[in-house]
Design an enzyme around this catalytic site. Sequence first.
Site, PDB file in Angstrom:
ATOM      1  N   LYS A   1       0.861  -1.195   0.000  1.00 25.99           N
ATOM      2  CA  LYS A   1       0.000   0.000   0.000  1.00 25.99           C
ATOM      3  C   LYS A   1       0.890   1.235   0.000  1.00 25.99           C
ATOM      4  O   LYS A   1       1.918   1.272   0.679  1.00 25.99           O
ATOM      5  CB  LYS A   1      -0.923  -0.022   1.228  1.00 25.99           C
ATOM      6  CG  LYS A   1      -1.954   1.096   1.246  1.00 25.99           C
ATOM      7  CD  LYS A   1      -2.874   0.993   2.457  1.00 25.99           C
ATOM      8  CE  LYS A   1      -3.913   2.118   2.455  1.00 25.99           C
ATOM      9  NZ  LYS A   1      -4.807   2.059   3.638  1.00 25.99           N
TER      10      LYS A   1
ATOM     11  N   SER B   1      -9.617   2.088   2.612  1.00 23.22           N
ATOM     12  CA  SER B   1      -8.765   2.846   1.728  1.00 23.22           C
ATOM     13  C   SER B   1      -7.732   1.985   0.986  1.00 23.22           C
ATOM     14  O   SER B   1      -7.130   2.473   0.038  1.00 23.22           O
ATOM     15  CB  SER B   1      -8.061   3.952   2.515  1.00 23.22           C
ATOM     16  OG  SER B   1      -7.203   3.403   3.492  1.00 23.22           O
TER      17      SER B   1
ATOM     18  N   SER C   1      -9.807  -0.152   6.757  1.00 21.83           N
ATOM     19  CA  SER C   1      -9.240  -0.109   5.406  1.00 21.83           C
ATOM     20  C   SER C   1      -8.689  -1.421   4.884  1.00 21.83           C
ATOM     21  O   SER C   1      -8.260  -1.478   3.731  1.00 21.83           O
ATOM     22  CB  SER C   1      -8.130   0.929   5.348  1.00 21.83           C
ATOM     23  OG  SER C   1      -8.714   2.178   5.203  1.00 21.83           O
TER      24      SER C   1
HETATM   25  N1  GLN Z   1     -13.025   4.750   6.157  1.00 20.01           N
HETATM   26  C1  GLN Z   1     -12.305   5.047   7.358  1.00 20.01           C
HETATM   27  C2  GLN Z   1     -11.804   6.460   7.295  1.00 20.01           C
HETATM   28  O1  GLN Z   1     -12.076   7.108   6.370  1.00 20.01           O
HETATM   29  C3  GLN Z   1     -11.191   4.075   7.562  1.00 20.01           C
HETATM   30  C4  GLN Z   1     -10.061   4.278   6.638  1.00 20.01           C
HETATM   31  C5  GLN Z   1      -8.805   3.580   7.086  1.00 20.01           C
HETATM   32  O2  GLN Z   1      -8.850   2.573   7.787  1.00 20.01           O
HETATM   33  N2  GLN Z   1      -7.671   4.125   6.678  1.00 20.01           N
HETATM   34  O3  GLN Z   1     -11.146   6.938   8.171  1.00 20.01           O
END
Ligand code: GLN
Length: 465
Positions: free
Chosen positions: A67, A144, A169
Amino acid sequence: MIELRRYVKEVSQGEHDVVDIARKALASAKSIDKEHAYFNTFADERFIEEANAKPKGRLAGVAISVKDCVCVKGVESTAGSDILRGYKPLFDATAVERVWKQGGMIIGKTSQDEFGFGGFSVNIGKGYRVPKNPFDTNRSCGGSSGGAAGMTRKAEFPHLAIGESTGGSITCPAAFCGVVGFCPTYGRVSRWGLIDYANSLDKIGSMAKNVRDAALLIEVMAGSDPQDSTCSDLPVEQFSTVDGDIKGLRVGIIKEAFGEGVDPAVAESVKNATRELEAKGAIIKEISLPLNAKYGIPTYYLIAMCEASTNLAKYGGMRYGAHEKLEGDFNTYFTKVRTAHFGDEAKRRLMLGTFARMAGYRDAYYLRALKLRSALIDEYKSAFKGVDVLASPTMPMVAPTFDEISKLTPLQNYMADILTVGPNVAGLPHISVPVSPAHRMPVGIQLVADHFKESTLVRTGVNLE
Ligand code: GLN
């Protein structure tokens, strides 16, 4: 496709032309990327070099996608943000270094929401591409870690993905793309070399086509690290090889996760999966987590945004990230750089996070969220007195179309995380495993275990494959 473990063993015995495999894998990943946008950067040179070095170890010859928020030496690492464009770390993140030492070969950096700010991989940095769902390109990969999940689904060569989760995410995109996403206990895997979103929540984890392969990658990355004082020094068990005996295992079905707001077809697939567990000897109980249902989202978003707004303060055009022509006083310059290089969602979160930390508001928001966090952890801890694993759908819906996403308000966007924020706020290990599809799209069951009980997730998860 050849089974990953068998392939690794054969590579170690010199039975494969790894350079040839690597060349073909790279070409295949690039052609998938053209249509699906799973990569921000390819690590061509490093990948082929690693293949040439006769890789050995537990991941010998496996292509590892990383990632974008996890630093890879010499390869552009931006967390999907324009403000870090051109940044090539001088070091590998601990997780990456350990993978490389076990023969994993780094193929490239996968696409994501900017700094992890999103659940659909549409909040991308300026100039980046939105990854497309492997089953339907009109739909989201989730986020994400969207590129990581999509690539894991599409790869026809030996591949594993390093993902990262702050509030869901890993399991969210895994569920939407029909792969396994494994997020370990907070502190299991060192965060050294991770570009922070929210330090008290961020976890590096894995994605794979099956539970044991995902667990293997965690095992390789896990373990104490002097570079990260929040990293646990508990010994890392060989949880990727635990047996799948679930006779007498107590599985708690989270009552609130099957009700209002959850697509009934998704709920039904997940319920069916729990019946399979029951048929194999597990004891199914219903369990209620009312505090998590009510306060999970606000607690998570307050803490995450407060921490994000302090973390991102360093990108001010002086020491880190993009620079502009030096003009005006500090505030003018700082504002110019950040206006030009942060995306809209990053700006929204910076404002909300800064507001919630301000003198006068701190007690009302941030400190309250911290107190609630303790209450949410307590609620889980008492649940784990009666059950070994908690089960729910991973996401309340199947992967939405881009058109549907464009009609959501920011708050509706945040609400989609209702089932994933809980274990993340509590630092609990969790996994998403594909179950039967709904609306011809993948569905995931999310299993959550007590701290450092990754092995229970593997034991349970393998029964659903
Ligand atoms: N959707 C969540 C956020 O926007 C989690 C995203 C994540 O785990 N990086 O913070």
